[in-house]
Design an enzyme around this catalytic site. Structure first.
Site, PDB file in Angstrom:
ATOM      1  N   LYS A  81     -29.553  55.461  14.918  1.00  0.00           N
ATOM      2  CA  LYS A  81     -30.891  56.111  15.686  1.00  0.00           C
ATOM      3  C   LYS A  81     -31.059  57.486  15.097  1.00  0.00           C
ATOM      4  CE  LYS A  81     -32.363  57.382  20.333  1.00  0.00           C
ATOM      5  NZ  LYS A  81     -31.985  57.197  21.856  1.00  0.00           N
ATOM      6  N   SER A 156     -35.126  55.370  24.791  1.00  0.00           N
ATOM      7  CA  SER A 156     -35.644  56.052  23.449  1.00  0.00           C
ATOM      8  C   SER A 156     -34.941  55.562  22.156  1.00  0.00           C
ATOM      9  CB  SER A 156     -35.259  57.573  23.610  1.00  0.00           C
ATOM     10  OG  SER A 156     -33.849  57.722  23.390  1.00  0.00           O
ATOM     11  N   SER A 180     -31.331  55.040  27.731  1.00  0.00           N
ATOM     12  CA  SER A 180     -32.109  54.974  26.386  1.00  0.00           C
ATOM     13  C   SER A 180     -31.253  53.950  25.519  1.00  0.00           C
ATOM     14  CB  SER A 180     -32.242  56.367  25.730  1.00  0.00           C
ATOM     15  OG  SER A 180     -33.219  57.022  26.276  1.00  0.00           O
TER      16      SER A 180
END
Length: 467
Positions: A81, A156, A180
């Protein structure tokens, strides 16, 4: 064969590579081919480093040819990520205001994955500074759900979950400050595991009230346990890290003998009826697989929403735009959130942290006092909805408050306990939803054990959604 390698588990790929039944180069090329077929519509990568991955795969293959010892993830692809640093690639955090200069070193958890032999494919999309759980940002636009284009993949950790759900490689690193990891896993039909705070090093340590955790997004609990075992353990750059290491296998035992509380709403959450029904059916599977289940309303539940908004609003304040140019470049939802907390004082934030400590104590002590091993809830209140919105169209709109449909996830950021989202069914529209299993702080092995037991009793058959 290429598709099989692209969608195979990390456990199987690692065994195949060690047994020389597949080479790191073959595996990497298969996953890259799958990404090429899916990625134009997913929009899950900030930076796909195909040539870097190929070079790493060739080096991994040469190690095997020389007969050298190899790590647990040798030749297994992984994505990172775009919140964590990867050497040679910029860390943009979904923001046009970030520096595009490539990082000069890997974050500790990325270094651990590489040391175990993993092949880093590149960096996946995140919402701007991880602020929201829906999948768009000003830098790269919208990331789409692999089950239905035009629908959110969540956030996220948007790109990580979209790739997992699409069968584009087995291992994807996410981070989680209010859900997230688990929320996008819920939307995309993946497994999202948020370990206890301090299990996995997170550097630099965020100054956001000790909310942020790092963990795996995968398609199986066995893969999550394997990836977690590689990343966990103390690191000098993260003073919060804990000393315990973990075996790479899921602990045995499944659900047998566990006492599990089930709360359909925590005493306050609105849940869409279709989601509620699928989760209730999944809870019956927990019982049939050997757990004792009791429906409850935890006494700490109703305190969470107001507390989380104060903690989260405080954490977002540093992203308040400094001038009109920054405001124009920033996600409008993030601007609205920071504006809402512009006048939130230091003393209010300080008081909120005090309430948070009491809340964490209440959550963690409740498990023992009430005699429960784990808590089962929906992973979120809604299935995936159109990109560009903070809430589904059938919910009252709001410029920034997505937390209203995510009230099951953030309690375990506040309490620092482990929690996992497991795919447990699909809506009439074909969209996946998740069951959350959560435990008291440090009960990571128990959460993984129970999660594996659930998916053994009720496997999720994704057939690898094609976006």
């Amino acid at each position: 064969m290429a598709t099989d390698l692209a969608t195979a588990s990390a456990v199987d790929l690692a065994a195949m590579v060690r047994g020389k039944r597949a080479s790191p180069v073959e595996v990497t090329e298969a996953v890259l081919a799958r990404i090429a077929a899916c990625e134009p519509r997913l929009n899950a990568f900030v930076a796909l480093d195909a040539e870097g991955a190929r070079a790493a795969a060739r080096a991994a293959e040469a190690q095997l040819a020389r007969g050298e010892a190899v790590g647990l993830l040798h030749g297994v692809p992984v994505t990172i990520k775009d919140i964590q640093a990867v050497e040679g690639l910029p860390t943009r955090r979904g923001s046009r205001l970030t520096d595009a200069t490539p990082a000069t070193a890997d974050a500790p958890l990325v270094a651990r994955l590489r040391a175990a032999g993993a092949i880093v494919l590149g960096k996946t999309t995140s919402t701007e500074n991880g602020w929201t759980a829906v999948s768009h940002n000003p830098l790269t636009g919208a990331t789409h759900n692999p089950w239905q284009h035009g629908m959110t993949s969540g956030g996220s950790s948007s790109g990580a979950a979209a790739l997992a759900g699409a069968g584009c490689g087995p291992l994807h690193l996410g981070t989680d400050g209010a859900g997230s990891i688990r929320l996008p896993a819920h939307f995309c039909g993946a497994v999202g595991f948020k370990p206890s705070y301090g299990r996995v090093p997170y550097a630099p340590v965020p100054n956001n009230g000790a909310l942020s955790h790092a963990g795996p997004i995968t398609r199986s609990v066995a893969d999550a346990a394997l990836m977690f075992s590689v990343m966990a353990g103390p690191h000098p750059l993260d003073h919060t890290t804990l000393g315990e290491r973990f075996a790479p296998e899921v602990p045995p035992g499944g659900l047998h003998g566990l006492r599990i509380a089930y709360s359909p709403d925590l005493g306050h959450a609105r849940v869409d009826p279709e989601v509620a029904a699928l989760v209730a059916a999944a809870v019956k599977v927990l019982e049939s697989a050997g757990a004792r289940v009791e429906q409850v309303t935890p006494p700490w539940g109703p305190e969470g929403p107001a507390l989380e908004r104060d903690i989260w609003g405080t954490a977002m304040r540093p992203f308040l735009p400094k001038d009109a140019a920054e405001r124009e470049a920033t996600d409008p939802g993030l601007v609205a959130c920071t504006e809402a907390y512009r006048d939130f004082t230091f003393m209010q934030g300080h008081a909120a942290q005090g309430r948070r400590f009491a809340y964490a104590a209440a959550v963690n002590s409740w498990f023992e006092a009430a005699g429960f091993d784990l808590l089962a809830t929906p992973a979120a209140s809604v299935a995936a909805f159109p990109v560009g919105l903070q809430r589904p169209p059938h919910w009252e709109p709001h410029p920034w408050d997505w937390l209203v449909w995510a009230e099951f996830s953030y309690p375990f950021n506040l309490s620092h306990g482990p929690a996992i989202s497991l795919p447990c069914g699909r809506t009439e529209a074909g969209l996946p939803i998740g069951l959350q299993l959560a435990g008291p702080r440090l009960a990571d092995s128990l959460v993984l054990r129970a999660a594996a037991g659930f998916l053994e009793a009720q496997p999720f058959r994704p057939d690898h959604a094609t976006p």
